[in-house]
Design an enzyme around this catalytic site. Structure first.
Site, PDB file in Angstrom:
ATOM      1  N   LYS A   1      -6.832   7.839   9.912  1.00  0.00           N
ATOM      2  CA  LYS A   1      -8.269   7.813  10.226  1.00  0.00           C
ATOM      3  C   LYS A   1      -8.407   7.744  11.738  1.00  0.00           C
ATOM      4  CE  LYS A   1     -10.054   4.797   6.569  1.00  0.00           C
ATOM      5  NZ  LYS A   1     -10.675   3.473   6.380  1.00  0.00           N
TER       6      LYS A   1
ATOM      7  N   ASP B   1      -5.410   3.015  10.476  1.00  0.00           N
ATOM      8  CA  ASP B   1      -6.850   2.856  10.665  1.00  0.00           C
ATOM      9  C   ASP B   1      -7.077   2.480  12.133  1.00  0.00           C
ATOM     10  OD1 ASP B   1      -9.543   2.569   9.891  1.00  0.00           O
ATOM     11  OD2 ASP B   1      -9.280   0.518   9.233  1.00  0.00           O
TER      12      ASP B   1
ATOM     13  N   ASP C   1       0.813   3.473   4.384  1.00  0.00           N
ATOM     14  CA  ASP C   1      -0.217   4.151   3.595  1.00  0.00           C
ATOM     15  C   ASP C   1      -1.288   4.782   4.476  1.00  0.00           C
ATOM     16  OD1 ASP C   1      -1.214   1.685   4.419  1.00  0.00           O
ATOM     17  OD2 ASP C   1      -1.938   1.070   2.446  1.00  0.00           O
TER      18      ASP C   1
ATOM     19  N   GLY D   1       0.782  -1.233   0.000  1.00  0.00           N
ATOM     20  CA  GLY D   1       0.000   0.000   0.000  1.00  0.00           C
ATOM     21  C   GLY D   1       0.814   1.283   0.000  1.00  0.00           C
TER      22      GLY D   1
END
Ligand code: 5GP
Length: 186
Positions: free
Chosen positions: A136, A108, A105, A49
């Site tokens: 995030k 989360d 990348d 990623g």
């Protein structure tokens, strides 16, 4: 790539444009250059990623960095974390005494990087930090903060600029939100 191209038909919306990415990567490269002056910096790309972000970022760093590559698996082909992290490819060099910057990348839940930090800390680097393209924060389940990030994004599943859905869409030059219908949602 033109945004009328076929691959864009699968997107609900574009979240971060290629121009915004290029500017943020340049700024981050300058910051890393300042922060790691005189240090033995090794930048570690987390495959797959972070691959596009990584190759752009290292060229914005004006220092003689060494590079390394690792691959971990965390999600399989779905869109939410299984919590199971496995090293699929390990570094092939020693990191003892080096200033290691993990390039990821997206953070989360934070589980993947939390695991990686624990593994790499045992190898006695001089320092160990994280640079992530996307963050995030609303989804975090472990206490983890990236030293550097380019964009905070809302809780949506994104693809492009290296990020995939089921191994596809990594080649999108922008970052976008997939139409739920693409992964079987409504
Ligand atoms: P975490 O362990 O922090 O929950 O997840 C980290 C990994 O999950 C990332 O390296 C990435 O591979 C994947 N991931 C998390 N959110 C997204 C997303 O919105 N889109 C894509 N394509 N992958 C994501």
């Amino acid at each position: 790539m033109d945004t009328s191209a076929r691959i864009y038909q699968d997107l609900d919306r574009i979240l971060v444009t290629r121009e915004q990415i290029a500017q943020a990567v340049k700024t981050l490269g300058q910051k890393i250059t300042e922060d790691y002056q005189g240090r033995d910096l090794m930048m570690v790309c987390i495959l797959k990623g972070a691959s596009i972000f990584f190759t752009d970022l290292i060229r914005e760093v004006d220092l003689p960095v060494s590079v390394g590559f690792m691959a971990v698996s965390s999600y399989g082909s779905g869109t939410s974390s299984t919590g199971v992290v496995r090293i699929m490819k390990d570094l092939d060099q020693n990191i003892e005494g080096k200033d290691v910057l993990i390039v990821e990348d997206i953070v989360d839940s934070g589980k993947t990087l939390n695991f990686l930090l624990q593994v790499l800390a045992q190898r006695h680097p001089a320092s160990l930090s994280i640079a992530t393209l996307l963050d995030k924060p609303a989804r975090r389940v472990v206490d983890l903060t990236a030293k550097y990030f380019c964009f905070n994004i809302p809780d949506a599943f994104v693809v492009g600029y290296g990020l995939d859905y089921d191994e596809k869409y990594r080649n999108l030059p922008d970052i976008g939100v997939l139409k739920p219908a693409v992964y079987g949602g409504k």
